[in-house]
Write an enzyme that holds these catalytic residues in place. Structure first.
Site, PDB file in Angstrom:
ATOM      1  N   ASP A   1      -5.086   3.780   0.026  1.00 41.66           N
ATOM      2  CA  ASP A   1      -6.196   4.013   0.955  1.00 41.66           C
ATOM      3  C   ASP A   1      -6.634   5.475   0.881  1.00 41.66           C
ATOM      4  O   ASP A   1      -5.855   6.375   1.184  1.00 41.66           O
ATOM      5  CB  ASP A   1      -5.738   3.663   2.383  1.00 41.66           C
ATOM      6  CG  ASP A   1      -6.904   3.563   3.360  1.00 41.66           C
ATOM      7  OD1 ASP A   1      -8.017   3.989   3.011  1.00 41.66           O
ATOM      8  OD2 ASP A   1      -6.676   3.063   4.484  1.00 41.66           O
TER       9      ASP A   1
ATOM     10  N   HIS B   1      -9.256   6.558   2.597  1.00 43.21           N
ATOM     11  CA  HIS B   1      -9.706   6.804   3.969  1.00 43.21           C
ATOM     12  C   HIS B   1     -10.974   7.653   4.045  1.00 43.21           C
ATOM     13  O   HIS B   1     -11.056   8.610   4.830  1.00 43.21           O
ATOM     14  CB  HIS B   1      -8.571   7.409   4.806  1.00 43.21           C
ATOM     15  CG  HIS B   1      -8.426   6.773   6.151  1.00 43.21           C
ATOM     16  ND1 HIS B   1      -8.800   7.388   7.316  1.00 43.21           N
ATOM     17  CD2 HIS B   1      -7.972   5.553   6.517  1.00 43.21           C
ATOM     18  CE1 HIS B   1      -8.569   6.579   8.334  1.00 43.21           C
ATOM     19  NE2 HIS B   1      -8.067   5.458   7.883  1.00 43.21           N
TER      20      HIS B   1
ATOM     21  N   GLU C   1     -13.654  -1.500   6.613  1.00 50.02           N
ATOM     22  CA  GLU C   1     -12.923  -1.613   7.881  1.00 50.02           C
ATOM     23  C   GLU C   1     -13.691  -1.023   9.060  1.00 50.02           C
ATOM     24  O   GLU C   1     -13.423  -1.399  10.200  1.00 50.02           O
ATOM     25  CB  GLU C   1     -11.509  -1.013   7.779  1.00 50.02           C
ATOM     26  CG  GLU C   1     -11.455   0.489   7.603  1.00 50.02           C
ATOM     27  CD  GLU C   1     -10.029   1.016   7.498  1.00 50.02           C
ATOM     28  OE1 GLU C   1      -9.249   0.472   6.708  1.00 50.02           O
ATOM     29  OE2 GLU C   1      -9.701   1.976   8.215  1.00 50.02           O
TER      30      GLU C   1
ATOM     31  N   ARG D   1     -13.629  -5.505   3.506  1.00 50.53           N
ATOM     32  CA  ARG D   1     -12.536  -5.345   4.475  1.00 50.53           C
ATOM     33  C   ARG D   1     -12.978  -5.448   5.931  1.00 50.53           C
ATOM     34  O   ARG D   1     -12.241  -5.052   6.845  1.00 50.53           O
ATOM     35  CB  ARG D   1     -11.849  -3.982   4.251  1.00 50.53           C
ATOM     36  CG  ARG D   1     -10.917  -4.046   3.072  1.00 50.53           C
ATOM     37  CD  ARG D   1     -10.178  -2.776   2.814  1.00 50.53           C
ATOM     38  NE  ARG D   1      -9.610  -2.119   3.986  1.00 50.53           N
ATOM     39  CZ  ARG D   1      -8.555  -2.558   4.663  1.00 50.53           C
ATOM     40  NH1 ARG D   1      -7.941  -3.663   4.314  1.00 50.53           N
ATOM     41  NH2 ARG D   1      -8.113  -1.877   5.708  1.00 50.53           N
TER      42      ARG D   1
ATOM     43  N   GLU E   1      -4.319  -7.326   5.137  1.00 53.99           N
ATOM     44  CA  GLU E   1      -3.437  -6.204   5.507  1.00 53.99           C
ATOM     45  C   GLU E   1      -2.481  -6.653   6.613  1.00 53.99           C
ATOM     46  O   GLU E   1      -2.881  -7.352   7.542  1.00 53.99           O
ATOM     47  CB  GLU E   1      -4.294  -5.034   6.010  1.00 53.99           C
ATOM     48  CG  GLU E   1      -3.510  -3.770   6.315  1.00 53.99           C
ATOM     49  CD  GLU E   1      -4.421  -2.602   6.708  1.00 53.99           C
ATOM     50  OE1 GLU E   1      -5.572  -2.842   7.132  1.00 53.99           O
ATOM     51  OE2 GLU E   1      -3.974  -1.451   6.573  1.00 53.99           O
TER      52      GLU E   1
ATOM     53  N   TYR F   1      -2.972  11.597   5.604  1.00 55.27           N
ATOM     54  CA  TYR F   1      -3.262  10.261   6.137  1.00 55.27           C
ATOM     55  C   TYR F   1      -2.188   9.261   5.686  1.00 55.27           C
ATOM     56  O   TYR F   1      -1.787   9.240   4.530  1.00 55.27           O
ATOM     57  CB  TYR F   1      -4.638   9.753   5.667  1.00 55.27           C
ATOM     58  CG  TYR F   1      -4.766   8.288   5.977  1.00 55.27           C
ATOM     59  CD1 TYR F   1      -5.027   7.876   7.281  1.00 55.27           C
ATOM     60  CD2 TYR F   1      -4.503   7.321   5.013  1.00 55.27           C
ATOM     61  CE1 TYR F   1      -5.045   6.535   7.615  1.00 55.27           C
ATOM     62  CE2 TYR F   1      -4.524   5.974   5.333  1.00 55.27           C
ATOM     63  CZ  TYR F   1      -4.797   5.591   6.631  1.00 55.27           C
ATOM     64  OH  TYR F   1      -4.795   4.261   6.956  1.00 55.27           O
TER      65      TYR F   1
ATOM     66  N   ARG G   1       0.863  -1.180   0.000  1.00 54.57           N
ATOM     67  CA  ARG G   1       0.000   0.000   0.000  1.00 54.57           C
ATOM     68  C   ARG G   1       0.903   1.234   0.000  1.00 54.57           C
ATOM     69  O   ARG G   1       1.825   1.314   0.814  1.00 54.57           O
ATOM     70  CB  ARG G   1      -0.866  -0.013   1.259  1.00 54.57           C
ATOM     71  CG  ARG G   1      -1.881   1.103   1.330  1.00 54.57           C
ATOM     72  CD  ARG G   1      -2.593   1.141   2.674  1.00 54.57           C
ATOM     73  NE  ARG G   1      -1.956   2.103   3.559  1.00 54.57           N
ATOM     74  CZ  ARG G   1      -2.542   2.636   4.644  1.00 54.57           C
ATOM     75  NH1 ARG G   1      -3.772   2.275   4.968  1.00 54.57           N
ATOM     76  NH2 ARG G   1      -1.905   3.508   5.402  1.00 54.57           N
TER      77      ARG G   1
ATOM     78  N   TRP H   1     -11.697  11.863   8.761  1.00 49.21           N
ATOM     79  CA  TRP H   1     -10.249  11.670   8.901  1.00 49.21           C
ATOM     80  C   TRP H   1      -9.753  10.502   8.090  1.00 49.21           C
ATOM     81  O   TRP H   1     -10.197   9.509   7.908  1.00 49.21           O
ATOM     82  CB  TRP H   1      -9.862  11.462  10.385  1.00 49.21           C
ATOM     83  CG  TRP H   1      -8.453  10.996  10.453  1.00 49.21           C
ATOM     84  CD1 TRP H   1      -7.312  11.723  10.169  1.00 49.21           C
ATOM     85  CD2 TRP H   1      -8.005   9.676  10.767  1.00 49.21           C
ATOM     86  NE1 TRP H   1      -6.200  10.939  10.299  1.00 49.21           N
ATOM     87  CE2 TRP H   1      -6.599   9.677  10.659  1.00 49.21           C
ATOM     88  CE3 TRP H   1      -8.657   8.488  11.118  1.00 49.21           C
ATOM     89  CZ2 TRP H   1      -5.813   8.536  10.885  1.00 49.21           C
ATOM     90  CZ3 TRP H   1      -7.903   7.367  11.352  1.00 49.21           C
ATOM     91  CH2 TRP H   1      -6.494   7.393  11.238  1.00 49.21           C
TER      92      TRP H   1
ATOM     93  N   GLU I   1      -9.005   1.900  -1.695  1.00 52.12           N
ATOM     94  CA  GLU I   1      -9.704   1.571  -0.441  1.00 52.12           C
ATOM     95  C   GLU I   1     -10.527   2.734   0.084  1.00 52.12           C
ATOM     96  O   GLU I   1     -10.069   3.883   0.052  1.00 52.12           O
ATOM     97  CB  GLU I   1      -8.634   1.169   0.581  1.00 52.12           C
ATOM     98  CG  GLU I   1      -9.148   0.865   1.955  1.00 52.12           C
ATOM     99  CD  GLU I   1      -8.013   0.381   2.859  1.00 52.12           C
ATOM    100  OE1 GLU I   1      -7.021  -0.177   2.339  1.00 52.12           O
ATOM    101  OE2 GLU I   1      -8.107   0.578   4.078  1.00 52.12           O
TER     102      GLU I   1
END
Ligand code: EZ4
Ligand code: CO
Length: 402
Positions: A210, A212, A262, A283, A339, A159, A147, A402, A236
């Site tokens: 990612d 996020h 996630e 995820r 991951e 991030y 990643r 975030w 992601e």
């Protein structure tokens, strides 16, 4: 056999972990992870006050029934606090059952479907050159999938990028820190990062990224389209998923594969995403998704739609969850990737474990149960310390994801 006692171990060996230990009247015990980053004590209280008293005297082999008892029996359903507490019980019971039957948990889940679990590592850099170097370093360590995250010019504390050369760890002790965000600057920068990466690292390594949850659906569609020439393994969390239909807009515009889940705590968070084939990788984690029992059902449903798993595996999931994910990933047919964000040396000392990494793959080991233990004396030296994930604001001060 009966559940004789259950207790919590809350510790902070470099970061906070909540662990549930269930002991049977035959002296066999199982361990479950109940860590919910930044809200640890809420799950601990939920278990201590409302769950543990209900477990005593039950048959520890009746995992499905205990899961239903805690889920349906609470009347109030879903949510990360509830589901992490249920997961801790569920995983501890799978661990215990493996030990009682003298077999690794993957054998209880149908047995091995593969020899190893493909994992991806985190590479990051404050700029493109550093990120390239970090990807190359991980490839040298044997990773086949990496990643990549890099500091966005003009965006303070992007991030996925550590503040000072240390391994990336988002939770910080004390109250939440604040970071800044600009989707405009990020959207202009991200394709340049991956263009450079493909030139420097070639076509073979799997590259992941990612987002996020920071983009709107149409912004995420633009990002996915702009990254197509660099054939990512996945993009992601392109946008928040409370409204699952948001992913239809992204899907309509790009063939960059999409992963999310996630922060999901229930099968129902993924239902529309999966049945409409708006995502490629689910995820959800074992700890926040309600345990192995719940993940197995979500994964089996996803398999029907050719959606594969890509379980979250950051440092806020304890080595117990990591082990559970590896047993699960070794066993299910529609495993995608796992991951792998290694824990610190101290965390690994508190949670001695049988899992290992070699040449891009991890293996859970063949010990009975999950193959993870907890050194309670060492854990007691590192008591809980308040810690939070950061928050993010846009350049004008508006609070954002975030
Ligand atoms: O930010 O686990 O893909 N991994 C991630 C993680 C999450 C943290 C939140 O606690 O997005 O790094
Ligand atoms: Co993520």
């Amino acid at each position: 056999m009966k559940i004789a006692s259950a207790r919590l171990i809350v510790c902070s060996p470099d970061r906070n972990f909540v662990t549930l230990k269930i002991v049977t009247d035959e002296g066999i015990y199982g361990l479950g992870d109940a860590t919910l980053n930044g809200r640890e004590l809420a799950v601990a209280a939920y278990l201590e006050e409302h769950v543990i008293p209900c477990l005593i005297g039950r048959d520890p082999f009746a995992i499905e029934d205990i899961w239903q008892y805690l889920y349906r029996g609470a009347y109030w359903r879903r949510g990360p606090v509830t589901m992490s507490a249920i997961a801790a019980v569920d995983v501890a019971l799978w661990d215990m059952k493996g030990k009682a039957l003298n077999t690794p948990v993957y054998n209880l889940l149908g047995g091995k479907s593969r020899e190893g679990v493909l994992v991806y590592a985190h590479a990051n850099g404050s700029d493109v050159a550093e990120a390239v170097e970090s990807v190359q370093q991980h490839m040298e360590e044997g990773y086949l999938a990496v990643r990549a995250q890099a500091g966005v010019p003009g965006v303070k504390s992007s991030y996925g990028v550590p503040k000072s050369g240390k391994p990336y760890e988002p939770a910080e002790r004390g109250l939440p820190s604040e970071s800044l965000w600009s989707s405009e600057r990020y959207l202009n920068f991200a394709p340049k990062l991956f263009e450079r990466l493909r030139v420097e690292v070639g076509e073979d390594v799997h590259l992941l990224h990612d987002v996020h949850h920071r983009l709107t659906p149409i912004e995420a569609a633009r990002l996915g389209k702009s990254l197509e020439p660099y054939h990512l393994f996945w993009m992601e969390d392109p946008t928040p998923a409370e409204n699952q239909e948001a992913f239809r807009i992204i899907r309509d515009h790009t063939v960059t594969p999409i992963a999310t889940g996630e922060v999901f705590s229930s099968f129902w968070d993924s239902h529309d995403l999966v049945r409409n084939q708006w995502i490629d990788y689910l995820r959800m984690t074992i700890v926040h998704g309600g345990g192995i029992t719940a993940l197995k059902k979500a994964a089996d449903f996803a398999a029907v739609y050719q959606v594969r798993t890509g379980c979250h595996g950051a440092t806020d999931l304890s080595p117990i969850t990591m082990a559970a994910a590896l047993h699960f990933g070794l066993a299910i047919h529609n495993f995608g990737i796992q991951e792998h964000m290694p824990h610190t040396v101290l965390t690994d000392e508190v949670f001695p474990h049988a899992y290992s990494f070699e040449a891009g793959y991890m293996h859970p080991g063949d010990r009975p149960g999950l193959g993870v233990d907890i050194d309670e004396l060492l854990a007691a030296k590192y008591p809980y310390q308040r810690a939070y994930l950061p928050i993010a604001r846009k350049l004008d001060g508006t609070l954002t994801d975030w």
